[in-house]
Scaffold this motif. Sequence first.
Motif, mmCIF file in Angstrom:
data_model
loop_
_atom_site.group_PDB
_atom_site.id
_atom_site.type_symbol
_atom_site.label_atom_id
_atom_site.label_comp_id
_atom_site.label_asym_id
_atom_site.label_seq_id
_atom_site.Cartn_x
_atom_site.Cartn_y
_atom_site.Cartn_z
ATOM 1 N N THR A 179 -11.207 -43.576 -5.767
ATOM 2 C CA THR A 179 -11.791 -42.597 -6.537
ATOM 3 C C THR A 179 -10.449 -41.902 -7.200
ATOM 4 O O THR A 179 -10.703 -41.119 -8.207
ATOM 5 N N SER A 180 -9.460 -42.006 -6.455
ATOM 6 C CA SER A 180 -8.212 -41.284 -7.204
ATOM 7 C C SER A 180 -7.285 -41.912 -8.035
ATOM 8 O O SER A 180 -6.245 -41.370 -8.508
ATOM 9 N N LYS A 182 -5.286 -43.515 -10.742
ATOM 10 C CA LYS A 182 -4.642 -43.247 -12.104
ATOM 11 C C LYS A 182 -4.744 -41.565 -12.210
ATOM 12 O O LYS A 182 -4.612 -41.176 -13.231
ATOM 13 N N ARG A 183 -4.962 -40.966 -10.851
ATOM 14 C CA ARG A 183 -5.013 -39.507 -10.942
ATOM 15 C C ARG A 183 -3.402 -38.598 -10.977
ATOM 16 O O ARG A 183 -3.320 -37.541 -10.847
ATOM 17 N N ARG A 184 -2.629 -39.733 -10.671
ATOM 18 C CA ARG A 184 -1.247 -39.106 -10.400
ATOM 19 C C ARG A 184 -0.273 -40.225 -11.004
ATOM 20 O O ARG A 184 -0.509 -41.331 -11.058
ATOM 21 N N ILE A 219 -5.280 -34.589 -3.586
ATOM 22 C CA ILE A 219 -6.052 -35.863 -4.002
ATOM 23 C C ILE A 219 -7.245 -36.275 -2.942
ATOM 24 O O ILE A 219 -8.385 -36.533 -3.246
ATOM 25 N N SER A 223 -11.195 -35.960 -3.201
ATOM 26 C CA SER A 223 -12.018 -37.152 -3.038
ATOM 27 C C SER A 223 -13.340 -37.033 -2.252
ATOM 28 O O SER A 223 -14.392 -37.863 -2.496
#
Length: 228
Positions: A179-180, A182-184, A219, A223
């Motif tokens: 779910t995380s 590409k968020r960082r 993160i 989530s």
Amino acid sequence: MTTDVSFEPASSLTLSTYERLRADVLNGHWSPGYKLGIEALREHYDSGATPVREALNRLAAEGWVQHLDQRGFIVTPVSEDALRELATTRVWVETLALTQSMQASSPHWEERVVLALHRLSKTKRSLQADAYVENPLWEKLHRELHMTLISNCGSRWLIGFCEQLYDQAYRYRQLAVRTSYKRRQELDEHKAVVDALLAGDVARACKKLTAHYAKTTQIILSSGATEK
């Protein structure tokens, strides 16, 4: 005179079952709190009941699974408190190891750090571009970078403890990564630590490593992978 080697296949099967079960617990295949039934595991891993029990007992001793009276084995649950404690402990231990490594810095060690970062930077985080599918090579190189950062500390005990904490953190990361994804920008975070290391700035290197772990914790918490 003959040598009895009948124990070898059973020993190998036990080790194989342990390694596969441990990997499946760490990567989230068996979710936290999941009941690990002997028969179901025996069929899943195509193993005997004895190797499964021995593997479960070993994993229980290591803290990856729990043995509950009258209920058998379950995967050790996760929680926000446990994650925060883990993250805090990693910062305490790894900034110490990083500090000691930098104080004993050598060209050879710095070259190993640069090479580890370079190899990781050339490897894709996921095997698919539009969704997360674990890339075993990325995970291997990611671990190598973090372990290389502290490898010059001069203490095998300290390195061993850091390795244990890394495995614990890996389990939490895997629960949230889908779910995380590409968020960082992990590469930028890793590069910030290495740049400070190469500049000989211990305080900044420790600060960047601390921020890296704080971002991971944030993160995972956001989530919803952990319980309060």
